[in-house]
Design a protein around this motif. Structure first.
Motif, PDB file in Angstrom:
ATOM      1  N   TYR A  57       0.814  -1.213   0.000  1.00 33.44           N
ATOM      2  CA  TYR A  57       0.000   0.000   0.000  1.00 33.44           C
ATOM      3  C   TYR A  57       0.845   1.259   0.000  1.00 33.44           C
ATOM      4  CZ  TYR A  57      -3.740  -3.142   1.254  1.00 33.44           C
ATOM      5  OH  TYR A  57      -4.639  -4.168   1.257  1.00 33.44           O
ATOM      6  N   ASN A  58       0.227   2.312  -0.467  1.00 30.51           N
ATOM      7  CA  ASN A  58       0.785   3.640  -0.323  1.00 30.51           C
ATOM      8  C   ASN A  58       0.122   4.242   0.922  1.00 30.51           C
ATOM      9  OD1 ASN A  58       1.167   6.411  -0.436  1.00 30.51           O
ATOM     10  ND2 ASN A  58       1.321   6.396  -2.660  1.00 30.51           N
ATOM     11  N   ALA A  59       0.863   4.277   2.006  1.00 28.64           N
ATOM     12  CA  ALA A  59       0.269   4.660   3.301  1.00 28.64           C
ATOM     13  C   ALA A  59      -0.346   6.054   3.255  1.00 28.64           C
ATOM     14  CB  ALA A  59       1.328   4.605   4.400  1.00 28.64           C
ATOM     15  N   ARG A  61      -1.760   7.585   0.861  1.00 32.15           N
ATOM     16  CA  ARG A  61      -3.067   7.624   0.186  1.00 32.15           C
ATOM     17  C   ARG A  61      -4.164   7.010   1.052  1.00 32.15           C
ATOM     18  NH1 ARG A  61      -1.502   7.484  -5.894  1.00 32.15           N
ATOM     19  NH2 ARG A  61      -0.177   9.318  -5.757  1.00 32.15           N
ATOM     20  N   LEU A  62      -3.767   6.294   2.096  1.00 34.89           N
ATOM     21  CA  LEU A  62      -4.752   5.757   3.036  1.00 34.89           C
ATOM     22  C   LEU A  62      -4.937   6.697   4.219  1.00 34.89           C
ATOM     23  CD1 LEU A  62      -3.863   1.962   3.218  1.00 34.89           C
ATOM     24  CD2 LEU A  62      -6.055   2.949   2.565  1.00 34.89           C
ATOM     25  N   GLY A  63      -4.325   7.859   4.122  1.00 38.10           N
ATOM     26  CA  GLY A  63      -4.460   8.826   5.201  1.00 38.10           C
ATOM     27  C   GLY A  63      -3.424   8.651   6.292  1.00 38.10           C
ATOM     28  N   VAL A  66       4.325   7.945   6.972  1.00 41.79           N
ATOM     29  CA  VAL A  66       5.491   7.066   7.085  1.00 41.79           C
ATOM     30  C   VAL A  66       6.722   7.925   7.243  1.00 41.79           C
ATOM     31  CG1 VAL A  66       6.751   5.141   6.048  1.00 41.79           C
ATOM     32  CG2 VAL A  66       4.417   5.586   5.346  1.00 41.79           C
ATOM     33  N   PRO A  89       3.621  -0.965  17.673  1.00 42.48           N
ATOM     34  CA  PRO A  89       3.072  -1.592  16.461  1.00 42.48           C
ATOM     35  C   PRO A  89       3.314  -0.743  15.218  1.00 42.48           C
ATOM     36  CG  PRO A  89       1.306  -0.827  17.922  1.00 42.48           C
ATOM     37  CD  PRO A  89       2.592  -0.663  18.671  1.00 42.48           C
ATOM     38  N   GLU A  90       3.552   0.554  15.401  1.00 43.95           N
ATOM     39  CA  GLU A  90       3.774   1.432  14.253  1.00 43.95           C
ATOM     40  C   GLU A  90       5.167   1.261  13.648  1.00 43.95           C
ATOM     41  OE1 GLU A  90       2.785   2.448  17.260  1.00 43.95           O
ATOM     42  OE2 GLU A  90       0.831   3.441  17.026  1.00 43.95           O
ATOM     43  N   VAL A  91       6.073   0.605  14.358  1.00 44.11           N
ATOM     44  CA  VAL A  91       7.429   0.410  13.831  1.00 44.11           C
ATOM     45  C   VAL A  91       7.411  -0.790  12.884  1.00 44.11           C
ATOM     46  CG1 VAL A  91       9.819  -0.188  14.412  1.00 44.11           C
ATOM     47  CG2 VAL A  91       8.573   1.516  15.770  1.00 44.11           C
ATOM     48  N   ALA A  92       7.677  -0.516  11.606  1.00 38.43           N
ATOM     49  CA  ALA A  92       7.539  -1.554  10.588  1.00 38.43           C
ATOM     50  C   ALA A  92       8.801  -2.398  10.472  1.00 38.43           C
ATOM     51  CB  ALA A  92       7.196  -0.942   9.240  1.00 38.43           C
ATOM     52  N   ALA A 108       5.257   3.686  10.473  1.00 39.65           N
ATOM     53  CA  ALA A 108       4.107   3.868   9.580  1.00 39.65           C
ATOM     54  C   ALA A 108       2.852   3.898  10.421  1.00 39.65           C
ATOM     55  CB  ALA A 108       4.032   2.718   8.571  1.00 39.65           C
ATOM     56  N   GLU A 110      -1.529   4.872  10.866  1.00 31.44           N
ATOM     57  CA  GLU A 110      -2.807   4.884  10.166  1.00 31.44           C
ATOM     58  C   GLU A 110      -3.318   6.288   9.912  1.00 31.44           C
ATOM     59  OE1 GLU A 110      -6.202   2.675  11.592  1.00 31.44           O
ATOM     60  OE2 GLU A 110      -4.829   1.178  12.393  1.00 31.44           O
TER      61      GLU A 110
END
Lengths: 147, 174
Positions: A57-59, A61-63, A66, A89-92, A108, A110
Motif C-alpha cells: 500500500y501507499n500509506a 493515500r490511506l491517510g 510514514v 506496532p507502528e514500527v515496521a 508507519a 494509520e
C-alpha cells in the motif's frame, strides 16, 4: 530451492493480475498447473523465502504517514532500546547500521499526527535524540531480486 | 480517491496476504461479505488510484543470500537532488531511491539509495560506479551497511482484527 522455484519467484516479483485466477498467467508461462504454483508459493512462505504474498500500500493515500527515524544508541543499551522501539506496532522494521546513528527504523501510522507522538514518546522514554527523516520524493520503487 | 469504509474492510482482510488458493479473491470476499467480482472491482480501483502500489511477492532477501544491504546517502545541493535522484534510480542495482529531509548538522544527507548485494565488495563496486556515472565525486557521502535486522514486516495500516483469513494467517509474520 530448485530451478522452478527460482523462475517462479522471479516471475511473481513482476506482479500478478487482479483477476479471478491470479496465478493462471504465471502457471501458463512456467508450464505448470495453478495448483503447483499455489503449493510452491505456500512452501516458499513456510520456508521464509517469501514473507508475504499480496498488496503493497501507499500509506499516505490511506491517510497515514510514514517516516524513517534514526538514533545513536550506546552499545550497552542497544538491546534494551531496540526492544522498546520494536514494541510499537507502528514500527515496521528496524535495522542496526554501521554509523554513529546505529539504529534505523521505519514508522508507519494509520492517521496523521501519530508519528510525532511515537517519536516523542521514544525520545522521552530513552532519553536519546530521535532523528526524523521523512521522505520528500520517491524516485523509484520495486524491490526486485533476480535469483 | 476517497477510500470508503467498505474499501478499508477489504484492505484489512488483505493485510496478511492473499489466501493461497486458486481463487483467493473469492475467499477474501467470503470473509468480508462481498462477492468475488466486488472484491476484484474494488481492488482494481484501489490499484488504479495508487492506494495499492503493487501486487506480488515480498522476497526476504537476506534468506536468499543477499547478505549485504547498504543504505547509501549523499548530501546533494537542493537544486540537483531531483534530477540526480531520477538518474540514480534508473541503475538496475538500486532498489529504492528517495529524497529525504536532512537533519543537519549530524545528518546532512538528502539523497538515499538502497543497494542489496551478495557481499560488501559487490555493493561498494556499485557505489563506485554510481559515483563515476552520475558525477557524485566530492559530495559528502556515507555507506551504511545493515547489521542485525530486528523487525521486518510489511507496514500495517489498519487494525489487524480481520487478518486471520485462511491458512496463510500462520505465516508472514516477521
Amino acid at each position: 530451492m530448485d530451478a522452478l522455484d527460482r523462475d517462479l519467484v522471479n516471475r511473481l516479483q513482476d506482479g500478478i493480475p487482479v483477476a479471478e485466477r491470479p496465478f493462471r498467467p504465471a502457471a501458463r508461462e512456467l508450464a505448470v498447473t495453478e495448483e503447483e504454483v499455489v503449493a510452491r508459493v505456500e512452501r516458499l512462505v513456510a520456508e521464509g523465502v517469501l514473507s508475504r504474498f499480496g498488496p503493497m500500500y501507499n500509506a499516505e493515500r490511506l491517510g497515514g504517514e510514514v517516516t524513517l527515524a534514526a538514533m545513536a544508541v550506546p552499545e550497552e543499551r542497544f538491546e534494551a532500546v531496540s526492544e522498546l522501539v520494536n514494541a510499537y506496532p507502528e514500527v515496521a522494521h528496524n535495522y542496526a547500521r554501521s554509523h554513529a546513528l546505529n539504529m534505523w527504523f521505519v514508522v508507519a501510522t494509520e492517521g496523521p499526527g501519530r508519528i510525532k507522538e511515537v517519536l516523542t514518546d521514544i525520545r522521552e522514554r530513552t532519553g536519546l535524540a530521535v532523528y526524523d527523516m521523512p521522505r520528500e520524493q520517491e524516485f523509484y520503487i520495486g524491490l526486485r531480486f533476480n535469483l | 480517491m476517497d477510500v470508503s469504509e467498505r474499501d478499508r474492510r477489504l484492505i484489512g482482510a488483505l493485510q496478511a496476504g492473499l489466501p493461497l488458493v486458486r481463487r483467493p479473491y473469492a475467499v477474501i470476499g467470503e470473509a468480508v461479505d462481498m462477492s468475488e467480482s466486488e472484491v476484484l472491482r474494488r481492488i482494481a480501483a484501489l490499484r488504479d488510484a495508487g492506494v495499492i502500489r503493487r501486487f506480488g511477492v515480498i522476497v526476504r532477501h537476506h534468506e536468499l543470500g543477499y547478505r549485504a544491504n547498504a543504505m547509501m546517502v549523499w548530501a546533494v545541493p537542493e537544486h540537483q537532488v531531483d534530477s540526480l535522484g531520477e538518474r540514480v534510480a534508473e541503475s538496475p542495482q538500486v532498489t529504492l531511491c528517495y529524497r529525504r529531509r536532512p537533519a543537519p548538522p549530524q545528518w546532512p544527507y538528502n539523497l538515499y539509495c538502497m543497494v542489496h548485494g551478495r557481499d560488501r565488495e559487490t555493493v561498494l563496486a556499485v557505489r563506485d560506479e554510481l559515483v563515476a556515472r552520475h558525477g557524485l565525486e566530492g559530495m559528502e557521502h556515507r555507506v551504511l551497511f545493515s547489521g542485525r535486522r530486528f523487525k521486518q514486516r510489511g507496514a500495517r495500516y489498519l487494525a489487524p482484527k480481520q487478518e486471520a483469513i485462511g491458512r496463510e494467517a500462520n505465516h508472514g509474520r516477521a
